[in-house]
Design an enzyme around this catalytic site. Structure first.
Site, PDB file in Angstrom:
ATOM      1  N   HIS A  67      19.182   7.605 -42.265  1.00 29.73           N
ATOM      2  CA  HIS A  67      18.191   8.505 -41.487  1.00 29.73           C
ATOM      3  C   HIS A  67      18.034   7.801 -40.268  1.00 29.73           C
ATOM      4  O   HIS A  67      17.164   8.225 -39.342  1.00 29.73           O
ATOM      5  CB  HIS A  67      17.117   9.225 -42.442  1.00 29.73           C
ATOM      6  CG  HIS A  67      16.378  10.415 -42.011  1.00 29.73           C
ATOM      7  ND1 HIS A  67      16.190  10.591 -40.549  1.00 29.73           N
ATOM      8  CD2 HIS A  67      15.831  11.164 -42.610  1.00 29.73           C
ATOM      9  CE1 HIS A  67      15.579  11.817 -40.584  1.00 29.73           C
ATOM     10  NE2 HIS A  67      15.449  12.098 -41.791  1.00 29.73           N
ATOM     11  N   ARG A  68      18.133   6.532 -40.424  1.00 31.75           N
ATOM     12  CA  ARG A  68      17.839   5.719 -39.156  1.00 31.75           C
ATOM     13  C   ARG A  68      18.368   6.102 -37.810  1.00 31.75           C
ATOM     14  O   ARG A  68      18.055   5.947 -36.713  1.00 31.75           O
ATOM     15  CB  ARG A  68      17.986   4.193 -39.359  1.00 31.75           C
ATOM     16  CG  ARG A  68      17.219   3.598 -40.621  1.00 31.75           C
ATOM     17  CD  ARG A  68      17.528   2.058 -40.754  1.00 31.75           C
ATOM     18  NE  ARG A  68      18.824   2.210 -41.352  1.00 31.75           N
ATOM     19  CZ  ARG A  68      19.449   0.905 -41.683  1.00 31.75           C
ATOM     20  NH1 ARG A  68      18.956  -0.123 -41.750  1.00 31.75           N
ATOM     21  NH2 ARG A  68      20.700   0.780 -42.211  1.00 31.75           N
TER      22      ARG A  68
END
Length: 439
Positions: free
Chosen positions: A411-412
């Site tokens: 998700h980064r």
């Protein structure tokens, strides 16, 4: 001069290695560039060659033992006169390791690294045309010496032309002795995890490899491969991930597979090709996180998880899968699986993936979430394709084959909308345009 033979670093992630077997025995002459020992790294067995010539005076770590990278595993003497001193030095090292004595003065003799990993052979297996060097299994070498067989006259029947014990016995006029992995390659008896997930429901899915028998109530130490997997999985815990699922109808893909499977095409290759083609439109899903920013890769390399005999897994990589035709891709995959079962892959063949597929559909698993491999941004979990009652576009009831896929993303760098768009386009290729995979 007495030189220490160090445990080499065979890959960037290797911290220790296991001695599979010693090709040379104490007292044997060692030539420069000659294989001395076979070492098990994270997921492959590799020949280790000598930088120097001399006499293998003493072995510090026997076959089956492990040692950290950079630690002495044997001693090489330059002359016969130094052999005895080398043996005393080895004994002193063994005593120091046990904590019951200090190194003797001989232990302070000048040392130098004398080994480097061979990039041309693993597990005693030659890479054949890649290096041109004939590689012989340790047992075959010893047998040839006992039976007085000239190894230079033999044609190896092992993987990639490796000379094995049976070749020597046949040359000597003896009945060959059958020995497990040499006579029956693991790839021939254990189906790859990535087999087609779209087998008809009426046909039984292949059973999972039976776990090896272990003494109940006892702790069985991890092997080197399992330790590597453990380190990678623990590292994955630091990554913020999420999962997105999608249902894909596979009727069109199944029909294509039935048409071309007789030409050697595998379902794994079809799925890898479909994913690779879709990734061309979604380069972010093929990227990885770095402290400096998003690392976009120059190629689309699809790694596919395969279960290993005895525990653990490996991820052979189909490099530039978007550019290869489906037939060559299938041949490449068959070769990768065969060599991964006998631990003959080069590190670059299982560490260069940019996107991973994990397929448990062959076991009847309909859905699951996969753990993100270190360094990658996405991994796709593929479930089994099953006949499913669905509502058609005309408002009627019908039966279609469908499979569940779940993608795990970092998700980064990859957000939910990115993953959803990728899955939608992947479904479009599989459902509406699978013929494009053969172009």
């Amino acid at each position: 001069m007495i030189r220490e033979v160090f445990m080499p670093a065979l890959s960037s992630t290797m911290t220790e290695g296991k001695i599979v077997s010693w090709v040379k025995a104490p007292g044997d002459r060692v030539e420069k560039g000659e294989t001395v020992v076979i070492v098990e790294s994270d997921k492959a067995d590799m020949d280790v060659e000598s930088f120097h010539e001399g006499i293998l005076a003493a072995i510090v770590v026997e076959a089956g033992g492990t040692a950290p990278v950079g630690e002495a595993i044997a001693l090489l003497a330059e002359t016969e006169a130094e052999v005895e001193a080398a043996k005393q030095q080895a004994a002193a090292k063994a005593g120091a390791a046990g904590g019951d004595s200090s190194p003797s003065p001989e232990a302070a003799a000048p040392v130098a690294v004398v080994e480097a990993p061979s990039s041309a052979a693993q597990n005693g297996a030659s890479s054949g045309s890649r290096s041109g060097r004939v590689v012989i299994s340790p047992r075959a070498r010893k047998l040839a010496k006992d039976l007085k067989v000239d190894l230079g006259t033999l044609q190896g029947s092992g993987p990639h032309g490796r000379i094995v014990a049976q070749d020597v016995e046949l040359a000597a006029g003896k009945n060959p002795t059958v020995t497990g992995p040499v006579a029956t390659p693991l790839a021939a008896v254990v189906p790859p995890v990535s087999a087609a997930p779209v087998a008809p429901a009426a046909s039984a899915a292949p059973a999972a490899p039976a776990p090896s028998a272990a003494p109940l109530g006892q702790v069985v130490p991890f092997n080197t491969l399992q330790q590597a997997v453990t380190r990678n999985m623990v590292a994955s815990l630091a990554v913020p991930t999420y999962h997105v699922g999608y249902t894909i109808t596979t009727d069109s893909l199944d029909a294509l597979y039935k048409q071309i499977k007789s030409k050697g095409v595998t379902m794994t290759a079809l799925l890898a090709k479909a994913v690779a083609v879709t990734l061309q439109k979604h380069p972010l899903l093929n990227a990885g996180f770095t402290d400096q920013g998003v690392q976009y890769h120059s190629g689309i390399n699809i790694a596919v998880a395969v279960a290993m005999e005895g525990g653990g897994l490996i991820t052979p990589v189909l490099k530039h899968a978007d550019q290869a035709d489906i037939y060559s891709l299938s041949r490449t995959w068959a070769d990768l699986v065969a060599r991964s079962r006998s631990k003959q892959l080069q590190p670059d063949e299982y560490t260069s993936g940019t996107f991973t597929l994990s397929n448990l559909g062959m076991f009847g698993v309909d859905r699951f979430d996969a753990i993100l491999p270190p360094g990658q941004g996405s991994i796709l979990a593929i479930g089994a394709s099953r006949p499913t009652v669905v509502a058609t576009a005309e408002g009627l009831m019908g039966v279609k084959r469908q499979m569940q896929v779940n993608i795990t993303c970092d998700h980064r760098i990859i957000y939910g909308a990115d993953a959803a768009a990728f899955l939608k386009d992947l479904a479009n290729v599989i459902e509406n345009n699978p013929q494009s995979l053969t172009l």
